[in-house]
Scaffold this active site. Sequence first.
Site: not given
Length: 362
Positions: A135, A190, A222, A246, A250
């Site tokens: 980001y 990851k 994942d 992020d 959620d």
Amino acid sequence: MKIAVLPGDGIGPEIVAEALKVLKVLDLKFDVEAAPVGGAAYDAHGHPLPEATLKLAKASDAILFGAVGDWKYDKLERHLRPEQALLGLRKHLGLFANLRPAICYEQLTHASSLKPELVAGLDILIVRELTGDIYFGQPRGRRSSPDGAFAGAEEAFDTMRYSRPEIERIAHVAFDAARKRNKHVTSVDKANVLETSQLWKDVLTEVGKQYADVTLDHMYVDNAAMQLVKNPKFFDVVVTGNMFGDILSDEAAMLTGSIGMLPSASLNAGKQGLYEPSHGSAPDIAGKGVANPLATILSAAMMLRYSLQQAEAADRIESAVQSVLAQGLRTADIHSEGTTKVGTRAMGDAVVAAITKKTTKG
Ligand code: NAD
């Protein structure tokens, strides 16, 4: 103690008003000063984070933030869009640690999209790194592709990067939090594909050695996304980078039934913090008086606990919220048959009444 109040856009002003009502009834000593932010600030001052708002935020012990954004600002240049205010505050105040609890209240287990037995008693804390990663990483941009099969075609690129000290400080936040909970940290990365993630994993393992009483495990992002819906109660504290956090926060939010219930805190090294509900400005229901104010009220409780050293007052807010849920009061987003539907203000009033009643009882 000083609190900067930044209500923002959409349902922001409605839900922040309820949180302020709740703070007022606690009769604590602090100064409150409000300022515009987001689209409201753009409309009034031509910038989503005006200099005066930033100055106030910097000079405050804590910031109570509503939400920013509305589709009507989508055509503005990126640096003028409401969401840039949040990114600016995070950057200028060094708010690197985002704490997002996902708690499934007993009375709301049926509101989750998962089977009640999977979510009953769920209590996860997601610790998301907030000021690094893809980001903020430079360089980024658009260009003509310099090489490869599509050389010469238009391409866009972002840079994922993390430095060792950035990872170390968020690791400490996660391990310290786990010590106050069930002493279990799951680090999500990851590392099978990304260099950034391999460094992340190495540093987490090293820092973990200083917390012998906390169990650390590592999970690929994942798999973490899958385990969150398969066996969410496996998790206690989840620590991860900005982008994975992020998305996973959620996902965790929805396990609890409504995003309207979830608070969040973003802290810097000095424990100065920005407190906001996990949801956005919900332009679809703004001004209708139906938004759920509980996430913002619970964010105010986190603010008392983490930045204002008022843990007892925070407990009083949290138990008042439990009490209104036990009374069967529900805003539209969490309403179900057999419960009483109330609007934003009535929900705030009920929390105030629950606090006052307990205080009167002594
Ligand atoms: P959103 O969270 O605003 O809304 C998603 C859905 O949840 C909507 O149906 C909304 O009505 C509902 N909802 C959200 N909060 C609720 C509440 N308290 N009570 C009841 N229902 C609630 O996400 P979105 O629709 O993707 O985004 C809307 C705007 O918010 C966009 O401009 C986006 O950029 C912005 N946004 C801001 C923040 C922030 O300020 N931190 C975070 C996310 C999105």
